[in-house]
Design an enzyme around this catalytic site. Sequence first.
Site, short mmCIF file in Angstrom:
data_model
loop_
_atom_site.label_atom_id
_atom_site.label_comp_id
_atom_site.label_asym_id
_atom_site.label_seq_id
_atom_site.Cartn_x
_atom_site.Cartn_y
_atom_site.Cartn_z
N ASP A 1 24.53 -67.65 -21.20
CA ASP A 1 25.61 -68.05 -22.11
C ASP A 1 25.00 -68.43 -23.45
O ASP A 1 25.56 -68.19 -24.51
CB ASP A 1 26.35 -69.32 -21.63
N HIS B 1 24.84 -71.67 -18.57
CA HIS B 1 23.93 -70.72 -17.92
C HIS B 1 22.98 -70.24 -19.01
O HIS B 1 23.37 -70.13 -20.17
CB HIS B 1 24.65 -69.46 -17.43
C1 XLS Z 1 31.68 -69.51 -10.40
C2 XLS Z 1 30.94 -70.76 -10.53
C3 XLS Z 1 29.94 -70.83 -11.66
C4 XLS Z 1 29.02 -72.01 -11.49
C5 XLS Z 1 27.79 -71.94 -12.33
O1 XLS Z 1 32.64 -69.40 -9.63
O2 XLS Z 1 31.89 -71.78 -10.65
O3 XLS Z 1 30.56 -70.85 -12.89
O4 XLS Z 1 29.65 -73.22 -11.73
O5 XLS Z 1 27.06 -70.79 -12.09
#
Ligand code: XLS
Length: 447
Positions: free
Chosen positions: A112, A109
């Site tokens: 991150d 993300h």
């Molecule tokens: C959360 C999601 C998230 C997505 C990306 O439950 O899995 O991590 O994969 O935003």
Amino acid sequence: MSQNITIGRKEYFPGIAQIPFEGKGSDNPLAFKAYDATRVVAGKTMQEHLRFAVCYWHTFCGTGADPFGPGTRIHAWDSDSNPMQAAKDRLDAAFEFFSKLTVPYYCFHDRDLAPEGDSVSESEKNLQHIVALAKEKQKESGVKLLWGTANTFSHTRYMNGAATNPDFNVVAHAGAQVKAALDATVELGGENYVFWGGREGYACLQNTSTKTELDNFARFLTMARDYGRSIGFKGPYLIEPKPMEPMYHQYDSDAQTVIGFLRHYGLDKDFKINLEANHTTLSGHDPAHDVQMCIDAGMLGSIDANRGNPQNGWDTDQFPTNIYDCALAMSLILDDGGFTSGGLNFDAKLRRESTNMQDFFIAHIGGMDTYARGLLIAEKIVKEGKLAMIKDQRYRSFNSGEGKEFREGKLSLNNLREHAHKHGEPVLESGRQEYVENLINDYIFSI
Ligand code: XLS
Ligand code: CA
Ligand code: CA
């Protein structure tokens, strides 16, 4: 399969070397038992089939914190009080980890990678700065970006959603963030771009106009698609279904819902699905169900490889260990020709109680070995074709005569009535469920 190990200004995983393949019988927890990156299976190497990715968020940003207590893992890369220096340290740690694990891809993300700034332009600058460093790291290590995404669910402004927020000012912020995240993904050669609608849903129907929100969501995605194409993004956009958590009801609740939404708004040519095993189970299906739905629609993009805990029904994001589920899913994927731009991203986190550095590696090694075994089993399932034959046989009445005409749209309801009248009561035919279920176990124990 070795990669260049990249170590930044400090080694974050000292004493752990590149993970070797040692094969069956090895009792070294820091070695692969089944994942042999260069082994050829059904015409491609394991690395080419499985396209493993490590996720940035759980592995380098997660600390094990839960609603009842703080994190139990204090990462050395998080120690600098300057958030941009901490972001650089995290990047060093991440690439050291990827290259020691020999994983070919990663996912992130925007937040991150780099911290949010005090303004839109400061946030953009922070991200661009780290992206430039990540680009160097990718070149040095050979590790590539499977997908990028924007975190439009953590900041308080997104409490009522991002693209589906009732306030246009918030929608605009989400737009700014997705624009910058698309720029970052393109700059880093990302092969897919993901939208997970964490807060795209509602908590209370009495204060929500679902039609407005869904129309806005589609408009937002259309704008993102057009912007991405205008800056040269050629890969698929992926929507990641999840039925709930954090919202009571999320619009992208499962694969079939998303497929219907994309078709309704004319987005099905550019968008595919990023499935997550734990999200599929939360929506009440077996992981393989959503894989099959996406394949049927020609929309399987990528997979977040993890598992839930059937006993508590939360999004526990555990590392995959269930060979039966993985073999079944891999057999569907292999039969469909395999991944193209997608892969298997470990969107999974260590348990709060797992606090050793080695646990990071052991968790991923286990996940990679589980899918590698799944692939070997899948190869046998597909090659021997027993399941395919059973299905063919089961639907044979549609291959000729009136069954075929029905399929071709040549019959009316009156014709069905005539057929039923003429042929009388059909003979009961077993679905042989126990046999086909047992067959998977026979394959599992044959490798
Ligand atoms: C959360 C999601 C998230 C997505 C990306 O439950 O899995 O991590 O994969 O935003
Ligand atoms: Ca996910
Ligand atoms: Ca999840």
